[in-house]
Design a protein around this motif. Structure first.
Motif, PDB file in Angstrom:
ATOM      1  N   MET A  13       0.840  -1.186   0.000  1.00  0.00           N
ATOM      2  CA  MET A  13       0.000   0.000   0.000  1.00  0.00           C
ATOM      3  C   MET A  13       0.880   1.242   0.000  1.00  0.00           C
ATOM      4  SD  MET A  13      -3.432  -0.165   2.296  1.00  0.00           S
ATOM      5  CE  MET A  13      -3.028  -1.340   3.560  1.00  0.00           C
ATOM      6  N   PRO A  14       0.416   2.308  -0.682  1.00  0.00           N
ATOM      7  CA  PRO A  14       1.183   3.560  -0.706  1.00  0.00           C
ATOM      8  C   PRO A  14       1.279   4.198   0.685  1.00  0.00           C
ATOM      9  CG  PRO A  14      -0.516   3.557  -2.411  1.00  0.00           C
ATOM     10  CD  PRO A  14      -0.750   2.360  -1.551  1.00  0.00           C
ATOM     11  N   LEU A  15       2.367   4.890   0.899  1.00  0.00           N
ATOM     12  CA  LEU A  15       2.632   5.582   2.156  1.00  0.00           C
ATOM     13  C   LEU A  15       2.384   7.073   1.950  1.00  0.00           C
ATOM     14  CD1 LEU A  15       3.697   4.696   4.935  1.00  0.00           C
ATOM     15  CD2 LEU A  15       5.993   5.225   4.121  1.00  0.00           C
ATOM     16  N   TYR A  16       1.696   7.714   2.903  1.00  0.00           N
ATOM     17  CA  TYR A  16       1.383   9.135   2.845  1.00  0.00           C
ATOM     18  C   TYR A  16       1.861   9.813   4.120  1.00  0.00           C
ATOM     19  CZ  TYR A  16      -1.726   7.937  -1.029  1.00  0.00           C
ATOM     20  OH  TYR A  16      -2.230   7.490  -2.219  1.00  0.00           O
ATOM     21  N   PHE A  17       2.139  11.116   4.004  1.00  0.00           N
ATOM     22  CA  PHE A  17       2.626  11.916   5.129  1.00  0.00           C
ATOM     23  C   PHE A  17       1.823  13.210   5.209  1.00  0.00           C
ATOM     24  CE2 PHE A  17       6.041   9.370   3.505  1.00  0.00           C
ATOM     25  CZ  PHE A  17       6.675   8.876   4.631  1.00  0.00           C
ATOM     26  N   PHE A  18       1.584  13.694   6.422  1.00  0.00           N
ATOM     27  CA  PHE A  18       0.926  14.978   6.621  1.00  0.00           C
ATOM     28  C   PHE A  18       1.974  16.080   6.719  1.00  0.00           C
ATOM     29  CE2 PHE A  18      -2.372  12.191   8.384  1.00  0.00           C
ATOM     30  CZ  PHE A  18      -3.478  12.694   7.727  1.00  0.00           C
ATOM     31  N   ARG A  19       1.614  17.263   6.232  1.00  0.00           N
ATOM     32  CA  ARG A  19       2.451  18.449   6.455  1.00  0.00           C
ATOM     33  C   ARG A  19       1.514  19.613   6.773  1.00  0.00           C
ATOM     34  NH1 ARG A  19       6.636  19.910   2.046  1.00  0.00           N
ATOM     35  NH2 ARG A  19       4.786  20.208   0.758  1.00  0.00           N
TER      36      ARG A  19
ATOM     37  N   LEU B 297      -1.361  16.555   2.297  1.00  0.00           N
ATOM     38  CA  LEU B 297      -1.047  15.137   2.338  1.00  0.00           C
ATOM     39  C   LEU B 297      -0.021  14.902   1.239  1.00  0.00           C
ATOM     40  CD1 LEU B 297      -1.961  12.756   4.073  1.00  0.00           C
ATOM     41  CD2 LEU B 297      -3.330  12.020   2.137  1.00  0.00           C
ATOM     42  N   LEU B 298       1.115  14.350   1.624  1.00  0.00           N
ATOM     43  CA  LEU B 298       2.226  14.115   0.708  1.00  0.00           C
ATOM     44  C   LEU B 298       2.312  12.642   0.351  1.00  0.00           C
ATOM     45  CD1 LEU B 298       4.912  16.127   2.738  1.00  0.00           C
ATOM     46  CD2 LEU B 298       3.290  17.013   1.050  1.00  0.00           C
ATOM     47  N   ASP B 299       2.810  12.362  -0.838  1.00  0.00           N
ATOM     48  CA  ASP B 299       3.007  10.972  -1.242  1.00  0.00           C
ATOM     49  C   ASP B 299       4.351  10.453  -0.716  1.00  0.00           C
ATOM     50  OD1 ASP B 299       4.971  12.014  -2.955  1.00  0.00           O
ATOM     51  OD2 ASP B 299       3.752  11.747  -4.761  1.00  0.00           O
ATOM     52  N   GLU B 300       4.723   9.265  -1.144  1.00  0.00           N
ATOM     53  CA  GLU B 300       5.955   8.635  -0.664  1.00  0.00           C
ATOM     54  C   GLU B 300       7.205   9.440  -1.011  1.00  0.00           C
ATOM     55  OE1 GLU B 300       5.673   4.705  -2.343  1.00  0.00           O
ATOM     56  OE2 GLU B 300       4.545   3.981  -0.624  1.00  0.00           O
TER      57      GLU B 300
ATOM     58  N   ARG C 101       7.261  12.605  -0.890  1.00  0.00           N
ATOM     59  CA  ARG C 101       7.037  13.864  -0.152  1.00  0.00           C
ATOM     60  C   ARG C 101       6.573  14.993  -1.068  1.00  0.00           C
ATOM     61  NH1 ARG C 101       8.759  13.411   5.436  1.00  0.00           N
ATOM     62  NH2 ARG C 101       9.117  11.209   5.656  1.00  0.00           N
ATOM     63  N   GLN C 102       5.845  14.631  -2.117  1.00  0.00           N
ATOM     64  CA  GLN C 102       5.238  15.604  -3.015  1.00  0.00           C
ATOM     65  C   GLN C 102       3.762  15.757  -2.646  1.00  0.00           C
ATOM     66  OE1 GLN C 102       7.025  17.407  -5.352  1.00  0.00           O
ATOM     67  NE2 GLN C 102       8.671  16.408  -4.214  1.00  0.00           N
ATOM     68  N   PRO C 103       3.235  16.997  -2.671  1.00  0.00           N
ATOM     69  CA  PRO C 103       1.824  17.202  -2.299  1.00  0.00           C
ATOM     70  C   PRO C 103       0.863  16.478  -3.232  1.00  0.00           C
ATOM     71  CG  PRO C 103       3.000  19.302  -2.440  1.00  0.00           C
ATOM     72  CD  PRO C 103       3.925  18.248  -2.983  1.00  0.00           C
ATOM     73  N   VAL C 104      -0.105  15.828  -2.622  1.00  0.00           N
ATOM     74  CA  VAL C 104      -1.172  15.167  -3.359  1.00  0.00           C
ATOM     75  C   VAL C 104      -2.458  15.981  -3.194  1.00  0.00           C
ATOM     76  CG1 VAL C 104      -2.554  13.056  -3.559  1.00  0.00           C
ATOM     77  CG2 VAL C 104      -0.122  12.905  -2.992  1.00  0.00           C
ATOM     78  N   PHE C 105      -2.737  16.403  -1.959  1.00  0.00           N
ATOM     79  CA  PHE C 105      -3.916  17.204  -1.629  1.00  0.00           C
ATOM     80  C   PHE C 105      -3.505  18.303  -0.656  1.00  0.00           C
ATOM     81  CE2 PHE C 105      -5.789  12.886  -2.226  1.00  0.00           C
ATOM     82  CZ  PHE C 105      -6.535  13.165  -3.355  1.00  0.00           C
ATOM     83  N   ARG C 106      -4.245  19.419  -0.710  1.00  0.00           N
ATOM     84  CA  ARG C 106      -3.995  20.530   0.216  1.00  0.00           C
ATOM     85  C   ARG C 106      -5.334  21.137   0.621  1.00  0.00           C
ATOM     86  NH1 ARG C 106      -0.942  24.122  -2.913  1.00  0.00           N
ATOM     87  NH2 ARG C 106       0.897  23.004  -2.248  1.00  0.00           N
ATOM     88  N   ILE C 107      -5.497  21.408   1.901  1.00  0.00           N
ATOM     89  CA  ILE C 107      -6.647  22.145   2.411  1.00  0.00           C
ATOM     90  C   ILE C 107      -6.117  23.427   3.027  1.00  0.00           C
ATOM     91  CG2 ILE C 107      -8.493  22.185   4.140  1.00  0.00           C
ATOM     92  CD1 ILE C 107      -8.789  19.172   3.744  1.00  0.00           C
TER      93      ILE C 107
END
Length: 94
Positions: free
Chosen positions: A1-7, A58-61, A63-69
């Motif tokens: 499964m893909p890994l995601y990170f919060f920033r 929310l960043l992808d593996e 560390r590139q942004p996928v979504f932003r609020i």
């Protein structure tokens, strides 16, 4: 499964998480981001200054942004932003 990170940009918890979370796809990632943001927004709003903004990404593996609020607090009554409080223009940021 893909890994995601919060920033988080701005505020008490600014920075990127070191520990990722595994989520099955982008739809699940969006659900996780919106749920986490909803849990935090009340506290963020109480402390948000005028003419500032708060962002959670929310960043992808890689560390590139996928979504932003973004939560933006603008003064609309003709007042100018206080020195040092000018909001950054909305653009693609990494």
């Amino acid at each position: 499964m893909p890994l995601y990170f919060f920033r988080i940009r701005n505020g008490r918890y600014s920075g990127a998480s070191e520990q990722g979370i595994e989520l099955p796809d982008h739809n699940a990632a969006w659900q996780e981001l919106t749920s986490s943001c909803a849990d935090m927004v009340g506290g963020i709003c109480r402390k948000l200054g005028q003419d500032t903004q708060w962002e959670m990404e929310l960043l992808d593996e890689l560390r590139q942004p996928v979504f932003r609020i973004c939560l933006v607090a603008d003064s609309l009554a003709g007042s100018k932003p206080a020195a040092g409080k000018k909001r950054q223009p909305h653009s693609k940021r990494s």
